[in-house]
Scaffold this active site. Sequence first.
Site, PDB file in Angstrom:
ATOM      1  N   GLU A  58     -24.340 -11.153  -5.600  1.00 44.06           N
ATOM      2  CA  GLU A  58     -24.000  -9.850  -5.637  1.00 44.06           C
ATOM      3  C   GLU A  58     -24.771  -8.792  -6.419  1.00 44.06           C
ATOM      4  O   GLU A  58     -25.069  -9.280  -7.518  1.00 44.06           O
ATOM      5  CB  GLU A  58     -22.402  -9.479  -5.884  1.00 44.06           C
ATOM      6  CG  GLU A  58     -21.555  -9.784  -4.798  1.00 44.06           C
ATOM      7  CD  GLU A  58     -20.068  -9.682  -5.098  1.00 44.06           C
ATOM      8  OE1 GLU A  58     -19.747  -9.341  -6.210  1.00 44.06           O
ATOM      9  OE2 GLU A  58     -19.112  -9.867  -4.362  1.00 44.06           O
ATOM     10  N   TYR A 104     -23.443 -17.265  -4.634  1.00 45.41           N
ATOM     11  CA  TYR A 104     -23.239 -15.943  -4.869  1.00 45.41           C
ATOM     12  C   TYR A 104     -24.153 -15.315  -5.577  1.00 45.41           C
ATOM     13  O   TYR A 104     -24.761 -15.624  -6.750  1.00 45.41           O
ATOM     14  CB  TYR A 104     -21.724 -15.844  -5.481  1.00 45.41           C
ATOM     15  CG  TYR A 104     -20.765 -15.390  -4.505  1.00 45.41           C
ATOM     16  CD1 TYR A 104     -21.016 -14.138  -4.094  1.00 45.41           C
ATOM     17  CD2 TYR A 104     -19.674 -16.150  -4.084  1.00 45.41           C
ATOM     18  CE1 TYR A 104     -19.782 -13.556  -3.213  1.00 45.41           C
ATOM     19  CE2 TYR A 104     -18.787 -15.690  -2.983  1.00 45.41           C
ATOM     20  CZ  TYR A 104     -18.706 -14.397  -2.769  1.00 45.41           C
ATOM     21  OH  TYR A 104     -17.919 -13.875  -1.877  1.00 45.41           O
ATOM     22  N   LYS A 127     -33.324 -10.447  17.749  1.00 41.04           N
ATOM     23  CA  LYS A 127     -33.679 -10.343  19.090  1.00 41.04           C
ATOM     24  C   LYS A 127     -35.061 -10.434  19.398  1.00 41.04           C
ATOM     25  O   LYS A 127     -35.625 -11.681  19.266  1.00 41.04           O
ATOM     26  CB  LYS A 127     -33.175  -8.732  19.386  1.00 41.04           C
ATOM     27  CG  LYS A 127     -31.722  -8.833  19.207  1.00 41.04           C
ATOM     28  CD  LYS A 127     -30.951  -7.231  19.454  1.00 41.04           C
ATOM     29  CE  LYS A 127     -29.445  -7.191  19.244  1.00 41.04           C
ATOM     30  NZ  LYS A 127     -28.964  -5.786  19.229  1.00 41.04           N
ATOM     31  N   THR A 173     -31.927  -5.335  13.868  1.00 42.67           N
ATOM     32  CA  THR A 173     -31.369  -6.676  13.933  1.00 42.67           C
ATOM     33  C   THR A 173     -32.609  -7.369  13.730  1.00 42.67           C
ATOM     34  O   THR A 173     -33.603  -7.002  13.839  1.00 42.67           O
ATOM     35  CB  THR A 173     -30.823  -6.967  15.234  1.00 42.67           C
ATOM     36  OG1 THR A 173     -31.556  -6.731  16.025  1.00 42.67           O
ATOM     37  CG2 THR A 173     -29.467  -6.242  15.221  1.00 42.67           C
ATOM     38  N   ARG A 177     -29.713 -14.253  13.016  1.00 41.41           N
ATOM     39  CA  ARG A 177     -28.793 -13.025  13.203  1.00 41.41           C
ATOM     40  C   ARG A 177     -28.635 -12.502  12.014  1.00 41.41           C
ATOM     41  O   ARG A 177     -27.973 -12.870  10.938  1.00 41.41           O
ATOM     42  CB  ARG A 177     -27.444 -13.551  13.501  1.00 41.41           C
ATOM     43  CG  ARG A 177     -27.120 -14.496  14.676  1.00 41.41           C
ATOM     44  CD  ARG A 177     -25.834 -14.538  15.267  1.00 41.41           C
ATOM     45  NE  ARG A 177     -25.622 -13.196  16.236  1.00 41.41           N
ATOM     46  CZ  ARG A 177     -25.904 -13.350  17.298  1.00 41.41           C
ATOM     47  NH1 ARG A 177     -26.882 -14.238  17.678  1.00 41.41           N
ATOM     48  NH2 ARG A 177     -25.804 -12.215  17.955  1.00 41.41           N
ATOM     49  N   ASP A 212     -32.866   3.222  15.460  1.00 38.12           N
ATOM     50  CA  ASP A 212     -32.226   1.955  15.267  1.00 38.12           C
ATOM     51  C   ASP A 212     -33.257   0.913  16.209  1.00 38.12           C
ATOM     52  O   ASP A 212     -33.212   0.924  17.711  1.00 38.12           O
ATOM     53  CB  ASP A 212     -31.059   1.903  15.910  1.00 38.12           C
ATOM     54  CG  ASP A 212     -30.316   0.432  16.033  1.00 38.12           C
ATOM     55  OD1 ASP A 212     -30.854  -0.683  15.807  1.00 38.12           O
ATOM     56  OD2 ASP A 212     -29.181   0.290  16.357  1.00 38.12           O
TER      57      ASP A 212
HETATM   58  C1  LIG Z   1     -28.001  -5.352  18.952  1.00 39.63           C
HETATM   59  C2  LIG Z   1     -27.866  -3.899  18.463  1.00 39.63           C
HETATM   60  C3  LIG Z   1     -27.131  -3.698  17.426  1.00 39.63           C
HETATM   61  C4  LIG Z   1     -26.259  -4.545  16.846  1.00 39.63           C
HETATM   62  O1  LIG Z   1     -26.433  -5.620  16.371  1.00 39.63           O
HETATM   63  P1  LIG Z   1     -25.181  -6.714  16.005  1.00 39.63           P
HETATM   64  O2  LIG Z   1     -26.163  -7.731  15.148  1.00 39.63           O
HETATM   65  O3  LIG Z   1     -24.851  -7.404  17.196  1.00 39.63           O
HETATM   66  O4  LIG Z   1     -24.268  -6.362  15.104  1.00 39.63           O
HETATM   67  C5  LIG Z   1     -27.360  -2.468  16.786  1.00 39.63           C
HETATM   68  N1  LIG Z   1     -28.045  -1.391  17.371  1.00 39.63           N
HETATM   69  C6  LIG Z   1     -28.737  -1.879  18.562  1.00 39.63           C
HETATM   70  C7  LIG Z   1     -29.821  -0.891  19.095  1.00 39.63           C
HETATM   71  C8  LIG Z   1     -28.583  -3.101  19.036  1.00 39.63           C
HETATM   72  O5  LIG Z   1     -29.331  -3.191  20.078  1.00 39.63           O
END
Ligand SMILES: *Cc1c(COP(=O)(O)O)cnc(C)c1O
Length: 471
Positions: free
Chosen positions: A66, A64, A248, A245, A254, A219
């Site tokens: 925080e 932990y 990807k 994220t 993740r 994003d």
């Molecule tokens: C995949 C994605 C997310 C969310 O990611 P998670 O890890 O699945 O919550 C947010 N924004 C965009 C543009 C994404 O492609």
Amino acid sequence: MSGLTNGIDGNPLLSPLSQDDPELCKIIQSEKRRQRRGLEMIASENFTSRAVSDCLSSCLTNKYSEGMVGQRYYGGNEFIDEVEKLCQTRALQAFGLSSEEWGVNVQPYSGSPANFAVYTALVEPHGRIMGLDLPDGGHLTHGFYTATRKVSATSIFFESMPYKINPATELIDYDKLQETARLFKPKLIIAGISCYPRHLDYKRFREICDENGSLLMSDMSHVSGLVATGLSPSPFEYCDIVTSTTHKTLRGPRSGMIFYRKGKKGVDKQGNPIMYDYEDKINAAVFPGLQGGPHNHQIAAIATAMRQAAEPYFKTYQEQVVKNAQALASGLSECGYKIVTGGTENHLVWVNMKSVGLSGAKAEKVLEEVAIACNKNTVPGDKSALNPSGIRIGTPALTTRGLKEHDFSTVVKFMDEAFKIAKDVQAKSGPKLVDFNRVIHEDEFKTRLNDLRERVEEFADVFTLPGLPDL
Ligand SMILES: *Cc1c(COP(=O)(O)O)cnc(C)c1O
């Protein structure tokens, strides 16, 4: 059988999963086999390295911590602090950012929580947000709602207004976005995609934001690996906030990250410096606003992924991702499939199946039957998100396994063969999906699909799958 539960030296906590929980272990082994013997073409997926997997199964999950580095609510965090600091430093380095101008919070559990933390930090309750509509290639968290339902929490707790793609050009309609933004006066505009195969015009987004006093958030979840290697335009030049994220194209665990500008923003009329004030607000929104203890095993795994992202092989990998996507797009196009926007500049290929008389759901279904994973997706001009006309495919995962352009010609042939079988199924079943899903399992089609599936699996099995050795 006591031998199974007694573990090593009679201590059940020392048993490996295979002995401790054979039932679960077998399921995981089946999933590993599916990953190895199938073709993973879901554009948001990738295969992590052994090093990333090692971090994820490390002792760091026990702790932990925080609070922020150096200011924790629990004792015993000297090494956790080192891990998180290293992660932050490497994350800034991976994107060529100076720690004077940018900071990064690496604690968000994933991409969706990262986005919600930004809105919580910088937009007041029911403040206004604009993002690319989900059916047009945006993400749920950018504010998706329908005529009857506020789907994303972003649309429940904030007022969201979508911008869209021009169905004629299939490109983002920046003029319309500008017009709407002038009326809607959003607090924040999101430049980000989950299914749009073209580069974004961050400069244009910035101009629209400046006209209305809006914040600009990128994003870059889907393209962050391409951004890190200079293959996609960098959002950092124009944006106030950048979220991502890490699992990807970036090929980490993740998880999620939030980059924010800091330091001097400009000077006021008296010549006094104006400072960015995002850092404290964003940190407070992540914890204690929305989250509790950081997932330290994930943070360590991001750290090692960011180290990998600085290696020359990572750039070679991303270049191959794009070349493979272009080979895939042109191969499918030559077979008569219509590629939305006519091609791709990133890792994504968006295919309109209407042109060959199939729906997205049927295309996804037939590919699944032959061990090719993709997802159905709306295409520009679709009337309903419930019956999408396209599929989204991507090359990051298969490129990690070592596939090159000529391998993608083989993949295109497999896909084309599968779609032809789907057309034959549909000729017999009629248009309804339930009938299609029944008829596809009739003997004559089952034989053809099994034959194709065997060839796909034999082809896929040859390519390495990184990660931990088998359980
Ligand atoms: C995949 C994605 C997310 C969310 O990611 P998670 O890890 O699945 O919550 C947010 N924004 C965009 C543009 C994404 O492609």
